[in-house]
Each structure stands twice: as C-alpha cells, then as structure tokens.
Design a protein around this motif. Structure first.
Motif, PDB file in Angstrom:
ATOM      1  N   TYR A   7       0.873  -1.173   0.000  1.00  7.36           N
ATOM      2  CA  TYR A   7       0.000   0.000   0.000  1.00  7.36           C
ATOM      3  C   TYR A   7       0.908   1.219   0.000  1.00  7.36           C
ATOM      4  O   TYR A   7       1.908   1.245   0.726  1.00  7.36           O
ATOM      5  N   TYR A  67      -1.485  -1.387  -4.094  1.00  4.92           N
ATOM      6  CA  TYR A  67      -2.655  -0.557  -3.828  1.00  4.92           C
ATOM      7  C   TYR A  67      -2.225   0.893  -3.688  1.00  4.92           C
ATOM      8  O   TYR A  67      -1.305   1.208  -2.929  1.00  4.92           O
ATOM      9  N   SER A  68      -2.893   1.783  -4.417  1.00  2.20           N
ATOM     10  CA  SER A  68      -2.601   3.210  -4.347  1.00  2.20           C
ATOM     11  C   SER A  68      -3.874   3.991  -4.656  1.00  2.20           C
ATOM     12  O   SER A  68      -4.725   3.523  -5.419  1.00  2.20           O
ATOM     13  N   ASN A 127     -10.308   2.240   3.148  1.00  2.08           N
ATOM     14  CA  ASN A 127      -9.162   1.338   3.160  1.00  2.08           C
ATOM     15  C   ASN A 127      -8.202   1.759   4.278  1.00  2.08           C
ATOM     16  O   ASN A 127      -7.481   2.743   4.164  1.00  2.08           O
ATOM     17  N   LYS A 129      -5.398   0.577   5.406  1.00  2.30           N
ATOM     18  CA  LYS A 129      -3.962   0.597   5.097  1.00  2.30           C
ATOM     19  C   LYS A 129      -3.605   1.830   4.271  1.00  2.30           C
ATOM     20  O   LYS A 129      -2.565   2.447   4.488  1.00  2.30           O
ATOM     21  N   ASN A 130      -4.467   2.198   3.317  1.00  2.00           N
ATOM     22  CA  ASN A 130      -4.222   3.418   2.551  1.00  2.00           C
ATOM     23  C   ASN A 130      -4.278   4.631   3.471  1.00  2.00           C
ATOM     24  O   ASN A 130      -3.461   5.543   3.352  1.00  2.00           O
ATOM     25  N   CYS A 133      -1.063   4.861   5.336  1.00  2.00           N
ATOM     26  CA  CYS A 133      -0.018   5.404   4.463  1.00  2.00           C
ATOM     27  C   CYS A 133      -0.143   6.909   4.343  1.00  2.00           C
ATOM     28  O   CYS A 133       0.867   7.630   4.332  1.00  2.00           O
TER      29      CYS A 133
END
Length: 144
Positions: A7, A67-68, A127, A129-130, A133
């Motif tokens: 991520y 994932y972005s 999300n 995890k996003n 980040c």
C-alpha cells in the motif's frame, strides 16, 4: 513466488511544496511501514517515490498486489501509458513532455522484476492501510 501486498500514498502541502510518502509492505502476516519526504516536491513525485521505495525492498521476484489512491500512478502503469511515453522519448499523446521522467526511469525496472497487479483505492475512504499510508506521508511532509 512470494506474494507481497504493498500500500502506498503520497502527500504534499502546496503543490509544489513540502511532501511525504508512506508505504506498508505485507508478507506472510508481517507488516513493515516505511516513509520519507522532501522539502520541495509535488504530490505525484511523492506517490511515485512511495512505490519505488517499497519495491526496492523486495530482494527477489514476487507477485505484488499494489494498492494506491493515485490514478496518475495506477493508470499510467496498468493502462500502459508510461510505456508509450518512454517509447516516444518521454512525450505524451498530447505532444507535451511527460513529467517525473527520472522517477519513472527508476520505477520501470523495478516493475519489470515482479508480477504486479494494480489496485486503485479511493483516498481518505474505507481502506485502513491506505489511510495509514496517508498518515505516514503527511507526518513526513510536516517535518519540512
């Protein structure tokens, strides 16, 4: 091949301005967080840098689930635009120069080492995890 989930996110205060990037790598139930930043940059540069720094940590070829929330990164790679820009001497279809060529040139050999699956996620949404980040990226940008 190992499957690694990555991520990434980038942030910039002003554009250009101080920026940061964050990434989370997951493999076999273990997570690693990494982050960094720059005093004068753009959001897209930070988005690309997060992906580059994460992929640089992989010591062998892997299946990568990337994932972005960056359409710039995900679309350029998954739709092959970046390969067209490179083939045309880093000129886009609108005849304008591609941006961030130095980073794309770092990223493409890393992509080529792996079997990458691209996933766009909505930023600042559900999300976790996003979102983490993004927290890492914003914290890095505030250091400048």
């Amino acid at each position: 091949m190992k499957t690694v989930t990555i991520y990434t996110d980038g942030a910039c205060s002003g554009n250009p301005g101080p920026g940061g990037w964050g990434a989370i790598l997951e493999w076999n139930g273990v997570e690693k967080e990494i982050s960094g930043g720059a005093p004068e940059t753009t959001n897209n540069r930070m988005e690309l840098t997060g992906v580059i720094r994460a992929l640089e940590l992989l010591k062998e070829s892997c299946v990568v689930e990337l994932y972005s929330d960056s359409k710039y990164v995900i679309d350029a790679l998954s739709k092959g635009w970046v390969y067209g820009w490179r083939k045309k001497g880093w000129i886009k279809s609108d005849k304008k120069p591609a941006l961030n060529v130095d980073l794309w040139e770092q990223l493409l050999p890393l992509i080529d080492r792996h079997q990458v699956h691209y996933h766009w996620v909505k930023g600042h949404a559900s999300n976790a995890k996003n979102n983490r980040c993004d927290e890492l990226a914003v914290a890095e940008s505030r250091k400048f």
